[in-house]
Design a protein around this motif. Structure first.
Motif, mmCIF file in Angstrom:
data_model
loop_
_atom_site.group_PDB
_atom_site.id
_atom_site.type_symbol
_atom_site.label_atom_id
_atom_site.label_comp_id
_atom_site.label_asym_id
_atom_site.label_seq_id
_atom_site.Cartn_x
_atom_site.Cartn_y
_atom_site.Cartn_z
ATOM 1 N N ARG A 1 0.823 -1.208 0.000
ATOM 2 C CA ARG A 1 0.000 0.000 0.000
ATOM 3 C C ARG A 1 0.859 1.262 0.000
ATOM 4 N N VAL A 2 1.946 1.243 0.752
ATOM 5 C CA VAL A 2 2.848 2.405 0.763
ATOM 6 C C VAL A 2 3.517 2.571 -0.601
ATOM 7 N N LEU A 3 3.945 1.469 -1.204
ATOM 8 C CA LEU A 3 4.604 1.549 -2.509
ATOM 9 C C LEU A 3 3.654 2.084 -3.570
ATOM 10 N N ARG A 4 2.398 1.683 -3.518
ATOM 11 C CA ARG A 4 1.433 2.205 -4.494
ATOM 12 C C ARG A 4 1.169 3.691 -4.256
ATOM 13 N N ALA A 5 1.201 4.100 -2.996
ATOM 14 C CA ALA A 5 1.042 5.527 -2.702
ATOM 15 C C ALA A 5 2.223 6.324 -3.247
ATOM 16 N N VAL A 6 3.433 5.753 -3.131
ATOM 17 C CA VAL A 6 4.629 6.405 -3.683
ATOM 18 C C VAL A 6 4.506 6.535 -5.195
ATOM 19 N N LYS A 7 4.001 5.502 -5.832
ATOM 20 C CA LYS A 7 3.829 5.556 -7.277
ATOM 21 C C LYS A 7 2.772 6.589 -7.673
ATOM 22 N N GLN A 8 1.684 6.614 -6.950
ATOM 23 C CA GLN A 8 0.570 7.489 -7.306
ATOM 24 C C GLN A 8 0.925 8.961 -7.138
ATOM 25 N N ASP A 9 1.569 9.308 -6.024
ATOM 26 C CA ASP A 9 1.921 10.707 -5.776
ATOM 27 C C ASP A 9 3.049 10.736 -4.744
ATOM 28 N N ALA A 10 4.275 10.753 -5.228
ATOM 29 C CA ALA A 10 5.430 10.695 -4.328
ATOM 30 C C ALA A 10 5.508 11.927 -3.434
ATOM 31 N N GLU A 11 5.159 13.088 -3.987
ATOM 32 C CA GLU A 11 5.291 14.320 -3.212
ATOM 33 C C GLU A 11 4.321 14.338 -2.035
ATOM 34 N N ARG A 12 3.072 13.991 -2.279
ATOM 35 C CA ARG A 12 2.109 13.967 -1.190
ATOM 36 C C ARG A 12 2.439 12.887 -0.175
ATOM 37 N N THR A 13 2.951 11.759 -0.651
ATOM 38 C CA THR A 13 3.332 10.690 0.267
ATOM 39 C C THR A 13 4.449 11.139 1.190
ATOM 40 N N SER A 14 5.411 11.882 0.652
ATOM 41 C CA SER A 14 6.503 12.384 1.489
ATOM 42 C C SER A 14 5.996 13.396 2.513
ATOM 43 N N PHE A 15 4.941 14.154 2.179
ATOM 44 C CA PHE A 15 4.357 15.110 3.133
ATOM 45 C C PHE A 15 3.776 14.399 4.356
ATOM 46 N N LEU A 16 3.408 13.133 4.194
ATOM 47 C CA LEU A 16 2.873 12.363 5.307
ATOM 48 C C LEU A 16 3.968 11.835 6.231
ATOM 49 N N GLY A 17 5.218 12.169 5.926
ATOM 50 C CA GLY A 17 6.334 11.729 6.752
ATOM 51 C C GLY A 17 6.951 10.414 6.328
ATOM 52 N N ILE A 18 6.557 9.898 5.169
ATOM 53 C CA ILE A 18 7.083 8.630 4.675
ATOM 54 C C ILE A 18 8.348 8.889 3.872
ATOM 55 N N ASN A 19 9.383 8.156 4.170
ATOM 56 C CA ASN A 19 10.653 8.272 3.457
ATOM 57 C C ASN A 19 10.534 7.504 2.133
ATOM 58 N N ILE A 20 10.183 8.206 1.068
ATOM 59 C CA ILE A 20 9.918 7.520 -0.199
ATOM 60 C C ILE A 20 11.184 6.896 -0.769
ATOM 61 N N GLY A 21 12.351 7.530 -0.545
ATOM 62 C CA GLY A 21 13.600 6.945 -1.029
ATOM 63 C C GLY A 21 13.879 5.605 -0.387
ATOM 64 N N ARG A 22 13.588 5.496 0.911
ATOM 65 C CA ARG A 22 13.820 4.238 1.616
ATOM 66 C C ARG A 22 12.898 3.141 1.099
#
Length: 642
Positions: free
Chosen positions: A497-518
């Motif tokens: 679910r996190v990976l799909r969120a990163v794919k869908q909108d990486a910028e908004r996902t990072s705003f939630l405090g998720i380290n998208i690079g990791r």
């Protein structure tokens, strides 16, 4: 030694100019359409074949030679016009990963047609008499034809530079590259200018094929040699930048030529090393101020909303029946079919590992074959060393090696690049591995490692021999099935679910405090480890492994399977793999036919149904329900169209 270096410099200039003549068309198309055309090398090769058909193995005069090149350019330009109308106009608003795969499918289609028309023979072409012979510059011998290529490359660069930066048409092209909507608003005929640019780019490719014809052997593999070098020049120079492509082509030509003198045992490696260094230093290119990623529509990546819960029972029954049928194949199918089915099982697992990056995380890599090759060689060498013992340990060790390599590569590549740059960077790393393997005596050079024993499986309480095809096929079925279910569990769980969120909108996902690079790195490591495991299973099944396991064409196999089945669906790569092998087996009797059919089917799917076969089924289901439930659902079905 000095004489060799001077000769290498002269030869490097000629090589660089030849690369630029192909890269110029790629740069023009990307500069306006944001489409990195994989098929440009194939259109270049088509121009060479057309010129060969006109003048034969030797041109009687330079005028016949130039006429053949001109006709080649016109023929390819006409095909470019057709390609723009049928393909490129459809791809202009597509996600960049889909455009890359679509143009790769176009390349397959064209390569197959060339094989069907001209065959597989190699041809050696002599230059016209006035361009034959050599000139002496002190101790350095330079072929006259090399000087002709150098002069031709400089002339084409000057014409393009003057046209783009000095003429009114160049100003229009620059305006279109900057903002097509505003250009149309002020009265520029945007579709016409885009089409003219594409036609010019294809004319360059076709004419270059004819003009460079005496510079190399003519065969159906000609496009691949120039394609990679042209792509590297375009990436290093800065996507869409003619000056950058010219400079990068010269650098690559000189590096490749000097590589043959300084490192004769490692041919071609230096060019890819330089490319990797440049991309890590300046991912956007030498003369590009922006990034390599451009905002394009995610239109092609959209999935069809299918209520799979409605069909859970039917799908479960169909899945169990299919699994039983595959597992029983050694009991009813001939050995050849069983062997192909085993290869298909491994290919399906390989495709699932790639789609964890592409379909789930949104990362497209073109070098996934490197992990597959690592698994093949690690498994093959360890099994030969142990005589086929400790197979489970061998598989675990291979997967761990793949995970470590993926962690090292991913921590650098993902941090520095994304999008097109990541795809091409991983391709370069895979090609470096292939070239190093080809030159390694301990790995068998081009002959590879053969005689890999089928293993024995030590279960602790007993030992199961996998030397028979039947037993090893069942082992493949169990392991590939278990790994597929494991990947499905990860994809359906919190990580997925996190990976799909990163794919869908990486910028908004990072705003939630998720380290998208990791999370991207975690996906890269898991994907690389599973791909390595697939290679480790392949080696004892086919009992031989060669450097071609790392070829970039092997990296394309999971892409084709994924797009064919549907990247938005977890089991899409499995469906695509089955269809891919059926197509390949049905068309393998005639050289080129398999590529024509596979490339044509894939191209149609990307353009008309980018969500694959499963997406087509989903849309048909929606439309059927819309017809029975009224206008509201009919509107939803229309919205689901690609």
């Amino acid at each position: 030694m000095l004489d060799q270096v001077l000769f290498a410099l002269a030869n490097g200039l000629a090589t660089g100019m030849a690369v630029f003549l192909v890269a110029a068309g790629v740069t023009l198309i990307f500069g306006l359409l944001r489409i990195l055309n994989f098929a440009q090398g194939s259109f270049f090769m088509l121009g060479a074949y057309v010129a060969f058909s006109i003048m034969g193995p030797s041109a009687s005069s330079i005028w016949v030679f130039l006429l053949a090149a001109l006709v080649s350019g016109v023929v390819v330009a006409v095909l470019g016009l057709v390609t723009d109308m049928v393909v490129f106009r459809r791809l202009r608003n597509y996600d960049e990963a889909y455009t890359l795969i679509a143009t790769f499918a176009l390349m397959m289609l064209l390569d197959g047609l060339i094989k069907l028309i001209w065959g597989l023979n190699y041809h050696s072409i002599s230059p016209p008499p006035s361009l034959g012979g050599v000139l002496m510059f002190g101790p350095v011998i330079v072929p006259i034809f090399s000087l002709f290529i150098i002069g031709l490359g400089i002339l084409v660069f000057i014409i393009l530079e003057f046209a783009i930066h000095r003429l009114w048409i160049g100003k229009i092209v620059q305006a279109l590259a900057h903002d097509q909507w505003m250009s149309g608003f002020v009265g520029i005929n945007v579709p016409l200018m885009l089409t003219l640019t594409v036609v010019a780019a294809f004319f360059l490719a076709g004419a270059a094929g004819g003009l460079l014809l005496p510079n190399q052997s003519l065969s159906p593999t000609l496009s691949h040699a120039f394609l990679l070098q042209a792509f590297i020049a375009v990436i290093i120079g800065g996507l869409g930048n003619i000056r950058g492509a010219f400079m990068a082509a010269l650098v690559l030509g000189l590096v490749e030529s000097l590589n043959a003198v300084v490192l004769p045992d490692q041919p071609g490696v230096a060019m890819y090393v330089v490319m990797v260094a440049f991309m890590l230093w300046r991912p956007a290119g030498l003369l590009s101020a922006g990034t390599v990623d451009h905002a394009t529509s995610q239109h092609a990546a959209a999935s069809v909303p299918i209520d799979w819960a409605r069909y859970r029972t039917m799908l479960t029954v169909a899945g169990i029946a299919g699994a039983i049928g595959v597992a029983a194949m050694p009991l009813w199918a001939n050995p050849g079919t069983v062997f192909l089915a085993g290869v298909a099982l491994i290919a399906a697992l390989f495709a699932l590992s790639w789609n964890l990056l592409f379909g789930t995380t949104g990362l497209a890599t073109f070098g996934h074959a490197a992990f597959f090759a690592i698994g093949c060689y690690a498994s093959g060498l360890m099994l030969k060393a142990t005589g086929g013992q400790w197979f489970l340990v061998v598989l675990i060790a291979a997967a761990l090696i793949g995970a470590v390599v993926a962690a090292i590569v991913g921590s650098v590549a993902i941090r520095r690049t994304t999008g097109i740059a990541l795809a091409i960077l991983t391709l370069a790393l895979s090609e470096i591995m292939r070239l190093l393997i080809s030159s390694s005596a301990s790995l068998g050079r081009d002959d590879g490692v053969s005689g890999i024993p089928r293993p024995d499986l030590d279960l602790g309480f007993t030992t199961l021999s996998l030397q028979s095809t039947q037993n090893y096929f069942w082992f493949l079925f169990v392991v590939c099935g278990a790994m597929a279910l494991g990947l499905w569990w990860l994809s359906a769980g919190p990580l997925g679910r996190v990976l799909r969120a990163v794919k869908q909108d990486a910028e908004r996902t990072s705003f939630l405090g998720i380290n998208i690079g990791r999370y991207r790195l975690v996906a890269f490591i898991i994907s690389g480890s599973v791909a390595t495991l697939a290679g480790a299973l392949q080696a004892p099944w086919v009992q031989i492994v060669t450097p071609e396991a790392a070829n970039y064409l092997v990296s394309m196999q999971p892409m084709l399977s994924t797009l064919l089945g549907g990247a938005a669906f977890f089991w899409g790569p499995v469906v695509g793999t089955v269809l891919f092998f059926i197509l390949a087996e049905a068309t393998r009797a005639l050289a080129g036919l398999s590529e024509v059919v596979t490339g044509g089917v894939l191209l149609l799917l990307v353009m008309l149904a980018p969500d694959g076969v499963l997406g087509i089924i989903g849309r048909l289901r929606l439309r059927k329900r819309a017809a029975s439930q009224g206008p509201k659902l009919e509107f939803v079905a229309k919205e689901a169209r690609p």
